[in-house]
Design a protein around this motif. Structure first.
Motif, mmCIF file in Angstrom:
data_model
loop_
_atom_site.group_PDB
_atom_site.id
_atom_site.type_symbol
_atom_site.label_atom_id
_atom_site.label_comp_id
_atom_site.label_asym_id
_atom_site.label_seq_id
_atom_site.Cartn_x
_atom_site.Cartn_y
_atom_site.Cartn_z
ATOM 1 N N HIS A 9 0.834 -1.213 0.000
ATOM 2 C CA HIS A 9 0.000 0.000 0.000
ATOM 3 C C HIS A 9 0.861 1.253 0.000
ATOM 4 N N ASP A 10 1.850 1.270 0.896
ATOM 5 C CA ASP A 10 2.671 2.473 1.015
ATOM 6 C C ASP A 10 3.709 2.569 -0.107
ATOM 7 N N LEU A 11 4.095 1.421 -0.646
ATOM 8 C CA LEU A 11 5.000 1.456 -1.801
ATOM 9 C C LEU A 11 4.320 2.165 -2.968
ATOM 10 N N LYS A 12 3.039 1.846 -3.170
ATOM 11 C CA LYS A 12 2.311 2.482 -4.281
ATOM 12 C C LYS A 12 2.329 4.004 -4.137
ATOM 13 N N LEU A 13 2.154 4.484 -2.906
ATOM 14 C CA LEU A 13 2.171 5.935 -2.675
ATOM 15 C C LEU A 13 3.558 6.505 -2.959
ATOM 16 N N ALA A 14 4.580 5.762 -2.525
ATOM 17 C CA ALA A 14 5.956 6.226 -2.746
ATOM 18 C C ALA A 14 6.273 6.262 -4.235
ATOM 19 N N VAL A 15 5.804 5.241 -4.964
ATOM 20 C CA VAL A 15 6.041 5.184 -6.412
ATOM 21 C C VAL A 15 5.373 6.377 -7.095
ATOM 22 N N GLU A 16 4.140 6.650 -6.687
ATOM 23 C CA GLU A 16 3.420 7.789 -7.248
ATOM 24 C C GLU A 16 4.195 9.092 -7.020
ATOM 25 N N THR A 17 4.730 9.229 -5.818
ATOM 26 C CA THR A 17 5.494 10.436 -5.483
ATOM 27 C C THR A 17 6.740 10.547 -6.362
ATOM 28 N N MET A 18 7.465 9.449 -6.490
ATOM 29 C CA MET A 18 8.711 9.479 -7.271
ATOM 30 C C MET A 18 8.421 9.730 -8.748
ATOM 31 N N GLU A 19 7.273 9.208 -9.226
ATOM 32 C CA GLU A 19 6.912 9.474 -10.620
ATOM 33 C C GLU A 19 6.597 10.948 -10.821
ATOM 34 N N LYS A 20 5.897 11.534 -9.860
ATOM 35 C CA LYS A 20 5.602 12.977 -9.944
ATOM 36 C C LYS A 20 6.889 13.794 -9.951
ATOM 37 N N LEU A 21 7.880 13.345 -9.175
ATOM 38 C CA LEU A 21 9.153 14.069 -9.096
ATOM 39 C C LEU A 21 10.049 13.747 -10.295
ATOM 40 N N ASP A 22 9.583 12.799 -11.114
ATOM 41 C CA ASP A 22 10.344 12.378 -12.285
ATOM 42 C C ASP A 22 11.705 11.802 -11.886
ATOM 43 N N LYS A 23 11.693 10.942 -10.897
ATOM 44 C CA LYS A 23 12.928 10.370 -10.362
ATOM 45 C C LYS A 23 13.142 8.956 -10.873
ATOM 46 N N GLU A 24 14.408 8.607 -11.015
ATOM 47 C CA GLU A 24 14.743 7.220 -11.307
ATOM 48 C C GLU A 24 14.722 6.453 -9.990
ATOM 49 N N PHE A 25 13.929 5.389 -9.939
ATOM 50 C CA PHE A 25 13.853 4.638 -8.684
ATOM 51 C C PHE A 25 13.752 3.140 -8.943
ATOM 52 N N VAL A 26 14.178 2.375 -7.971
ATOM 53 C CA VAL A 26 14.013 0.920 -8.001
ATOM 54 C C VAL A 26 13.564 0.482 -6.610
ATOM 55 N N VAL A 27 13.172 -0.780 -6.523
ATOM 56 C CA VAL A 27 12.667 -1.289 -5.253
ATOM 57 C C VAL A 27 13.664 -2.284 -4.653
ATOM 58 N N VAL A 28 13.851 -2.181 -3.354
ATOM 59 C CA VAL A 28 14.577 -3.205 -2.604
ATOM 60 C C VAL A 28 13.544 -3.887 -1.714
ATOM 61 N N LEU A 29 13.397 -5.197 -1.902
ATOM 62 C CA LEU A 29 12.388 -5.932 -1.142
ATOM 63 C C LEU A 29 13.058 -6.562 0.073
ATOM 64 N N ASN A 30 12.732 -6.029 1.231
ATOM 65 C CA ASN A 30 13.352 -6.514 2.466
ATOM 66 C C ASN A 30 12.438 -7.537 3.131
ATOM 67 N N ARG A 31 13.010 -8.341 4.000
ATOM 68 C CA ARG A 31 12.276 -9.388 4.733
ATOM 69 C C ARG A 31 11.536 -10.315 3.769
ATOM 70 N N TYR A 32 12.223 -10.640 2.690
ATOM 71 C CA TYR A 32 11.618 -11.504 1.693
ATOM 72 C C TYR A 32 11.314 -12.870 2.310
ATOM 73 N N GLY A 33 10.092 -13.356 2.061
ATOM 74 C CA GLY A 33 9.706 -14.650 2.643
ATOM 75 C C GLY A 33 8.522 -14.510 3.592
ATOM 76 N N VAL A 34 8.333 -13.329 4.158
ATOM 77 C CA VAL A 34 7.120 -13.124 4.972
ATOM 78 C C VAL A 34 6.013 -12.626 4.031
ATOM 79 N N GLY A 35 4.818 -12.538 4.521
ATOM 80 C CA GLY A 35 3.727 -11.890 3.776
ATOM 81 C C GLY A 35 3.285 -12.630 2.533
ATOM 82 N N ASN A 36 3.122 -11.889 1.453
ATOM 83 C CA ASN A 36 2.594 -12.488 0.230
ATOM 84 C C ASN A 36 3.337 -11.967 -1.002
#
Lengths: 291, 113
Positions: A209-236
């Motif tokens: 949920h919060d990643l989507k908001l962050a992505v939206e923000t970075m797109e508005k700022l026209d920034k180059e961004f990538v994701v680091v997925l931490n705690r991989y293995g929990v959740g879904n």
């Protein structure tokens, strides 16, 4: 092998929508891991509660009190024309007929009221907002700022801290900015001058949920961004599916590991003990190197 | 005397807006002319910060001596109203404007300080 772009300095901001996803863990470990290879400046821009310093053992080099500028009303010069109230975009100046009220906590130090006052009745005055500290151990320059208790605005302190970082960046420095969480003004201030942004998240519905908001923000700022997925293995798999659907690169996955949490809780760096973590840092370093 | 209300709408049958700074309307009743003037404050929605002082400024400009509202103002607005010498009465959040005026006249509202 050093990391640099055509200007000789690369600025990486480590941000996230959600808090507690591992920004500081990543920032401090990345800084320490790469500090063997090149000059590193690590700046903790989460000025409301900086904590990178808990993990970096360095000596204090410099400390200074930071000020912001706030208009101070001078009654004897004022004609109560009301222009100050009119030009203030932040409702920080109120004309009450026989007195002008200034709300320092609403003021954004834009100088409009002060500069436009025909009588010069609102000169800007220094107001203490926090402290900047600069530490160094020869390899890492670590800079952190902390807002005073009661101060509400992080942005002016973040902006001045970034100015300080710029003044102290040498050629071929890698600047790592540990950003505050969220998507509001402090995050924008902390990331807007960065060359690349790492968005740290966790594979949970909250993380997504919060990643989507962050992505939206970075797109508005026209920034180059990538994701680091931490705690991989929990959740879904929600974060992975979202990134795939939206062509967002996940450059590293850090497996969920109790040992990481234990080391963190003791204020220890993780990369020395965890090969999986080191591999993730290698991948992130490769990404930073890409043009 | 002028009495101001934070209101959800523009007339006597409108409900009190319980919020101070972000009230949708400000209604100002002039006891000498018995006129009720309506000020549309709905643009306040666009203010990220400082809604309280801004609305307090409008009340100052309206020359009201009393403001009747629901929850009461925040610290910033209260400071401005105090400086302007405006008396604040709270607890009218469930009333219509006409009921709130009656309650005020019967001393049934709480003075905020």
């Amino acid at each position: 092998m050093t990391i640099k772009n055509q200007y000789g300095i690369v600025k990486i901001a480590i941000a996230s929508g959600k808090g507690g996803t591992g920004k500081t863990t990543l920032a401090t470990n990345l800084a320490a891991y790469l500090s063997g290879k090149q000059k590193i400046i690590l700046a903790d821009l989460d000025v409301e509660e900086p904590n990178s310093g808990l993990f970096i053992r360095v000596e204090r080099k410099h400390e200074e009190i930071m000020y912001k500028m706030i208009p101070g009303w001078e009654e004897d010069k004022c004609t109560f024309c009301g222009l100050c109230q009119e030009v203030c975009n932040f409702n920080a100046v109120l004309n009450m007929g026989k007195l002008i009220l200034v709300y320092p906590e609403l003021c954004h130090s834009c100088y409009a009221c002060s500069e436009l006052c025909p009588e010069g009745a609102l000169p800007m005055k220094k107001q203490r907002m926090g402290v900047l500290k600069h530490f160094s151990n020869g390899k890492i320059n670590f800079i952190e700022s902390k807002l005073d208790i009661g101060q509400e605005q992080a942005v002016p302190l973040i902006a001045q801290t970034l100015d300080y970082v710029d003044k102290h960046s040498e050629n071929e420095s890698l600047v790592i900015l540990d950003s505050p969480p969220g998507t509001s003004c402090p995050v924008i201030e902390a990331t807007k001058e960065a060359d690349k942004i790492l968005l740290v998240t966790e594979p949970t519905p909250f993380g997504l949920h919060d990643l989507k908001l962050a992505v939206e923000t970075m797109e508005k700022l026209d920034k180059e961004f990538v994701v680091v997925l931490n705690r991989y293995g929990v959740g879904n798999a929600g974060v992975e599916e979202y990134c795939k659907e939206n062509d967002i690169r996940i450059i590293a996955m850090i497996p969920d590991d109790r040992q990481v949490a234990e080391l963190y809780a003791r204020g220890k760096l993780v990369y020395k003990k965890s090969s999986a973590f080191r591999e993730a840092l290698d991948r992130i370093a490769e990404y930073i190197l890409e043009n | 005397m002028k009495i101001a209300f934070t209101a959800k709408g523009p007339n006597w049958n409108s409900k009190i807006d319980p919020r101070f700074g972000r009230t949708e309307y400000l209604l100002v009743y002039d006891t000498s002319t018995e006129e009720l003037k309506s000020i549309d404050n709905r643009d306040i929605e666009n203010e990220a910060h400082g809604a309280g002082p801004k609305t307090a400024g409008l009340i100052y400009e309206s020359e009201a001596e009393v403001i009747i509202t629901g929850n009461g103002p925040g610290e910033n607005a209260a400071r401005a109203l105090e400086k302007a010498g405006v008396k604040i009465y709270t607890g009218a959040e469930k009333m219509k404007i006409k009921e709130a005026l009656e309650a005020f006249n019967n001393n049934q509202l709480k003075e905020y300080n």
